[in-house]
Design a protein around this motif. Structure first.
Motif, PDB file in Angstrom:
ATOM      1  N   TRP A  13       0.839  -1.211   0.000  1.00  0.00           N
ATOM      2  CA  TRP A  13       0.000   0.000   0.000  1.00  0.00           C
ATOM      3  C   TRP A  13       0.870   1.256   0.000  1.00  0.00           C
ATOM      4  O   TRP A  13       0.591   2.224  -0.713  1.00  0.00           O
ATOM      5  CB  TRP A  13      -0.944  -0.023   1.212  1.00  0.00           C
ATOM      6  N   PHE A  16       2.101   1.853  -3.351  1.00  0.00           N
ATOM      7  CA  PHE A  16       0.986   2.335  -4.185  1.00  0.00           C
ATOM      8  C   PHE A  16       0.797   3.839  -3.970  1.00  0.00           C
ATOM      9  O   PHE A  16       0.689   4.613  -4.925  1.00  0.00           O
ATOM     10  CB  PHE A  16      -0.285   1.548  -3.837  1.00  0.00           C
ATOM     11  N   ILE A  36      -7.174  -4.601  -2.926  1.00  0.00           N
ATOM     12  CA  ILE A  36      -8.180  -3.526  -2.935  1.00  0.00           C
ATOM     13  C   ILE A  36      -9.186  -3.751  -4.084  1.00  0.00           C
ATOM     14  O   ILE A  36     -10.128  -3.014  -4.258  1.00  0.00           O
ATOM     15  CB  ILE A  36      -7.484  -2.136  -3.010  1.00  0.00           C
ATOM     16  N   LEU A  42     -18.219  -2.013 -12.456  1.00  0.00           N
ATOM     17  CA  LEU A  42     -18.879  -0.701 -12.361  1.00  0.00           C
ATOM     18  C   LEU A  42     -20.251  -0.689 -13.049  1.00  0.00           C
ATOM     19  O   LEU A  42     -21.106   0.118 -12.720  1.00  0.00           O
ATOM     20  CB  LEU A  42     -17.953   0.338 -13.003  1.00  0.00           C
ATOM     21  N   GLN A  83     -25.204   4.293  -3.250  1.00  0.00           N
ATOM     22  CA  GLN A  83     -24.231   4.619  -4.297  1.00  0.00           C
ATOM     23  C   GLN A  83     -22.819   4.805  -3.744  1.00  0.00           C
ATOM     24  O   GLN A  83     -21.855   4.363  -4.351  1.00  0.00           O
ATOM     25  CB  GLN A  83     -24.617   5.947  -4.992  1.00  0.00           C
ATOM     26  N   TYR A  84     -22.740   5.506  -2.596  1.00  0.00           N
ATOM     27  CA  TYR A  84     -21.418   5.978  -2.202  1.00  0.00           C
ATOM     28  C   TYR A  84     -20.855   5.389  -0.914  1.00  0.00           C
ATOM     29  O   TYR A  84     -19.685   5.602  -0.619  1.00  0.00           O
ATOM     30  CB  TYR A  84     -21.427   7.517  -2.130  1.00  0.00           C
ATOM     31  N   LYS A  95     -13.572  -0.213  -2.467  1.00  0.00           N
ATOM     32  CA  LYS A  95     -12.737  -1.105  -3.285  1.00  0.00           C
ATOM     33  C   LYS A  95     -12.675  -0.565  -4.706  1.00  0.00           C
ATOM     34  O   LYS A  95     -13.529   0.218  -5.112  1.00  0.00           O
ATOM     35  CB  LYS A  95     -13.351  -2.500  -3.330  1.00  0.00           C
ATOM     36  N   LYS A  96     -11.713  -1.074  -5.462  1.00  0.00           N
ATOM     37  CA  LYS A  96     -11.630  -0.671  -6.872  1.00  0.00           C
ATOM     38  C   LYS A  96     -12.495  -1.609  -7.700  1.00  0.00           C
ATOM     39  O   LYS A  96     -12.220  -2.815  -7.765  1.00  0.00           O
ATOM     40  CB  LYS A  96     -10.180  -0.732  -7.354  1.00  0.00           C
ATOM     41  N   PRO A  97     -13.561  -1.078  -8.320  1.00  0.00           N
ATOM     42  CA  PRO A  97     -14.426  -1.955  -9.107  1.00  0.00           C
ATOM     43  C   PRO A  97     -13.736  -2.444 -10.380  1.00  0.00           C
ATOM     44  O   PRO A  97     -12.759  -1.853 -10.830  1.00  0.00           O
ATOM     45  CB  PRO A  97     -15.625  -1.056  -9.459  1.00  0.00           C
ATOM     46  N   ASN A 149     -23.236   7.785 -17.227  1.00  0.00           N
ATOM     47  CA  ASN A 149     -22.205   8.492 -16.483  1.00  0.00           C
ATOM     48  C   ASN A 149     -20.801   7.950 -16.731  1.00  0.00           C
ATOM     49  O   ASN A 149     -20.616   6.782 -17.036  1.00  0.00           O
ATOM     50  CB  ASN A 149     -22.505   8.497 -14.981  1.00  0.00           C
ATOM     51  N   VAL A 162     -12.773  12.813  -7.878  1.00  0.00           N
ATOM     52  CA  VAL A 162     -13.518  12.274  -9.014  1.00  0.00           C
ATOM     53  C   VAL A 162     -14.663  13.216  -9.387  1.00  0.00           C
ATOM     54  O   VAL A 162     -15.493  13.569  -8.545  1.00  0.00           O
ATOM     55  CB  VAL A 162     -14.109  10.875  -8.671  1.00  0.00           C
ATOM     56  N   GLN A 164     -17.920  13.528 -11.838  1.00  0.00           N
ATOM     57  CA  GLN A 164     -18.777  12.684 -12.674  1.00  0.00           C
ATOM     58  C   GLN A 164     -19.297  13.490 -13.853  1.00  0.00           C
ATOM     59  O   GLN A 164     -19.714  14.636 -13.692  1.00  0.00           O
ATOM     60  CB  GLN A 164     -19.971  12.170 -11.871  1.00  0.00           C
ATOM     61  N   LEU A 186     -16.993  13.693  -6.049  1.00  0.00           N
ATOM     62  CA  LEU A 186     -16.632  12.964  -4.829  1.00  0.00           C
ATOM     63  C   LEU A 186     -15.119  12.870  -4.704  1.00  0.00           C
ATOM     64  O   LEU A 186     -14.390  13.171  -5.650  1.00  0.00           O
ATOM     65  CB  LEU A 186     -17.248  11.566  -4.854  1.00  0.00           C
TER      66      LEU A 186
HETATM   67  C1  LIG Z   1     -10.179   2.494  -3.475  1.00  0.00           C
HETATM   68  C2  LIG Z   1      -9.262   3.197  -4.410  1.00  0.00           C
HETATM   69  C3  LIG Z   1      -7.842   2.900  -4.147  1.00  0.00           C
HETATM   70  C4  LIG Z   1      -9.576   2.894  -5.848  1.00  0.00           C
HETATM   71  C5  LIG Z   1     -10.458   3.925  -6.479  1.00  0.00           C
HETATM   72  C6  LIG Z   1     -11.787   3.364  -6.803  1.00  0.00           C
HETATM   73  C7  LIG Z   1     -12.656   4.378  -7.588  1.00  0.00           C
HETATM   74  C8  LIG Z   1     -12.315   4.186  -9.071  1.00  0.00           C
HETATM   75  C9  LIG Z   1     -14.133   4.146  -7.237  1.00  0.00           C
HETATM   76  C10 LIG Z   1     -14.375   4.356  -5.726  1.00  0.00           C
HETATM   77  C11 LIG Z   1     -15.805   4.868  -5.563  1.00  0.00           C
HETATM   78  C12 LIG Z   1     -16.410   4.738  -6.937  1.00  0.00           C
HETATM   79  C13 LIG Z   1     -17.685   5.512  -7.270  1.00  0.00           C
HETATM   80  C14 LIG Z   1     -18.822   5.057  -6.341  1.00  0.00           C
HETATM   81  O1  LIG Z   1     -18.745   5.535  -5.033  1.00  0.00           O
HETATM   82  C15 LIG Z   1     -20.170   5.378  -6.846  1.00  0.00           C
HETATM   83  C16 LIG Z   1     -20.455   5.768  -8.078  1.00  0.00           C
HETATM   84  C17 LIG Z   1     -21.867   6.107  -8.410  1.00  0.00           C
HETATM   85  C18 LIG Z   1     -22.328   5.347  -9.637  1.00  0.00           C
HETATM   86  O2  LIG Z   1     -23.651   5.727  -9.979  1.00  0.00           O
HETATM   87  C19 LIG Z   1     -21.379   5.638 -10.785  1.00  0.00           C
HETATM   88  C20 LIG Z   1     -19.969   5.215 -10.424  1.00  0.00           C
HETATM   89  C21 LIG Z   1     -19.422   5.883  -9.132  1.00  0.00           C
HETATM   90  C22 LIG Z   1     -19.132   7.360  -9.389  1.00  0.00           C
HETATM   91  C23 LIG Z   1     -18.105   5.137  -8.705  1.00  0.00           C
HETATM   92  C24 LIG Z   1     -16.949   5.359  -9.698  1.00  0.00           C
HETATM   93  C25 LIG Z   1     -15.679   4.629  -9.279  1.00  0.00           C
HETATM   94  C26 LIG Z   1     -15.228   5.034  -7.878  1.00  0.00           C
HETATM   95  C27 LIG Z   1     -14.817   6.496  -7.868  1.00  0.00           C
END
Ligand SMILES: CC(C)CCC[C@@H](C)[C@H]1CC[C@H]2[C@@H]3[C@@H](O)C=C4C[C@@H](O)CC[C@]4(C)[C@H]3CC[C@]12C
Length: 427
Positions: A13, A16, A36, A42, A83-84, A95-97, A149, A162, A164, A186
């Motif tokens: 970490w 990173f 992570i 997504l 969502q968040y 987490k990272k999707p 989005n 971030v 949107q 966010l």
């Molecule tokens: C944990 C980190 C090290 C990796 C970054 C992950 C990052 C790409 C993720 C984390 C949160 C994600 C948001 C999520 O909270 C909710 C939404 C709402 C949804 O309607 C659309 C996608 C979005 C904006 C996610 C995008 C990817 C985020 C920022």
């Protein structure tokens, strides 16, 4: 606060964080540590809009337009926790999707005795830049949400920021009413402690075609008021400029609705108001483009904690997609989106924006919402009912079968490597 990580994870970490700190805000060339990674793509996140189907259809039953606008605002606020913060709550941290591939689908529905069936269609309509489009509708109540989005990310002061891009549109058939909803900005906090979580910032706007609009302001810990996940929403009458209602509190906890200074109601979306589970087909019955089927091997590897296998399976999908795009380029063809079409503009939306415009600029000094960033999302994405009808009726059965086969074949023939995962796709 002490680090949530120990041992090797702690040092991985730390490297990173070092790598993101020196990347000058360019997240595109970064790799995230395997622990992570989430096994959720997504494309699934569109479901967060409607995990409370009762609240989603509630405005349709309300004859008074002012109260209707309040119900829309309440529904919108109820979606924020899902969502968040739902991943942090369930998994202990954000987490990272998985980055969806072009054409990836997430299909399902919510069934409720009183509400009826609410259908979810989510599709990855663009890979570069990544854009997800969705349509969520309940025919019984004539409530239809559609939107798309994408995200633009940057890094500063140990925080991932971030923005949107895109918009959501809610339609209430019975009242011939449309609401335009912008998406919040966010940032990811807690990176230093190895325990990332999302905080919302700035504001969102919901403007209605019948003359109401809401301005929703977000703040986190350290801002005036001081609490994390703070929100203050104000609902205005467009014609008179009168402030009608305010809703404030924490979007993860309790919210208080007031008319002038009188408290009308308190509501929250935790245990007292549980979410409805989404029904999706068993994996064996899913289309090859459906997210959970397509990523099943990656998900299984993540579950086992086998990060080499995760990398191999994940890169097979990514390499197969690269091959498909290359082939399309050579053949001068393009991937056919199954449910959505890109347009330049939507006239109803432009008309709504123009009407709301004068009031918003005059009273709040803000510019009305418009779909002014099509370049950032590869177009303005609209749900194509003709395509949907063709798929549902089976008229497109052959194309659907062929699309699935193409992706399956490409993935079967692709090779994978066990290297670390990019934070966002490079190309
Ligand atoms: C944990 C980190 C090290 C990796 C970054 C992950 C990052 C790409 C993720 C984390 C949160 C994600 C948001 C999520 O909270 C909710 C939404 C709402 C949804 O309607 C659309 C996608 C979005 C904006 C996610 C995008 C990817 C985020 C920022």
């Amino acid at each position: 606060m002490a680090s949530a990580l120990t041992g090797t994870a702690k040092s991985t970490w730390a490297s990173f964080l070092k790598s993101i700190a020196s990347f000058n805000g360019d997240l595109a060339s970064m790799t995230a540590p395997p622990f992570i990674l989430s096994k959720t793509s997504l494309v699934e996140y569109s479901a967060y809009w409607t995990e409370h189907p009762k609240l989603f259809v509630a405005p349709a039953k309300e004859a008074d337009p002012e109260k209707r606008a309040l119900l829309v605002l309440k529904w919108f606020l109820s979606t924020l926790k899902q969502q968040y913060s739902s991943r942090s709550e369930k998994l202990g941290s954000e987490k990272k999707p998985l980055n969806p591939f072009l054409g990836e689908l997430f299909l399902g529905h919510w069934e409720d005795e009183e509400v009826g069936k609410t259908v979810l269609i989510s599709e990855q309509v663009s890979h570069h830049p990544p854009v997800t489009a969705y349509s969520i509708f309940n025919e019984k109540h004539g409530v239809k949400l559609q939107g798309y989005n994408g995200q633009k990310a940057g890094f500063a002061s140990m925080t991932i920021n971030v923005k949107q891009v895109g918009i959501a549109r809610l339609r209430l058939e019975k009242w011939d009413e449309e609401y335009l909803i912008t998406l919040p900005a966010l940032h990811i906090e807690g990176l230093v402690y190895g325990s990332p979580f999302v905080e919302l910032e700035k504001s969102t706007i919901i403007q209605s075609s019948t003359g109401f609009f809401a301005k929703i302001d977000y703040a986190g810990k350290g801002w005036v008021g001081g609490k994390s996940n703070s929100v203050t929403a104000e609902l205005y009458d467009n014609k008179t400029g009168k402030l009608l209602y305010t809703i404030s509190g924490q979007w993860t906890k309790e919210l208080v609705v007031k008319k002038a200074k009188t408290e009308l109601e308190r509501f929250e979306h935790g245990e007292k108001n549980p979410t409805t589970a989404l029904t999706i087909k068993p994996i064996e019955e899913q289309d090859p483009l459906e997210s959970r089927r397509a990523w099943a091997k990656v998900g299984a590897a993540i579950d086992k904690g086998d990060y080499d296998e995760t990398g191999i399976e994940k890169s097979k999908i990514e390499n197969a997609q690269r091959e498909l795009r290359k082939k399309e380029k050579e053949e001068g063809t393009a991937w056919e989106r199954r449910y959505f079409t890109a347009v330049d503009k939507v006239d109803e939306v432009d008309a709504l924006v123009e009407r709301a415009g004068k009031f918003m600029k005059g009273v709040l000094g803000i510019t009305p919402v418009c779909m002014d960033e099509p370049a950032k999302t590869n177009g303005v994405w609209v749900f194509d009912t003709k395509k949907y009808d063709d798929v549902v009726s089976g008229r497109k059965a052959e194309e659907v079968r062929r699309a699935g086969e193409t992706v399956l074949e490409a993935t079967e023939h692709a090779t994978g490597t066990a290297e670390a995962q990019p934070l966002v796709d490079r190309e």
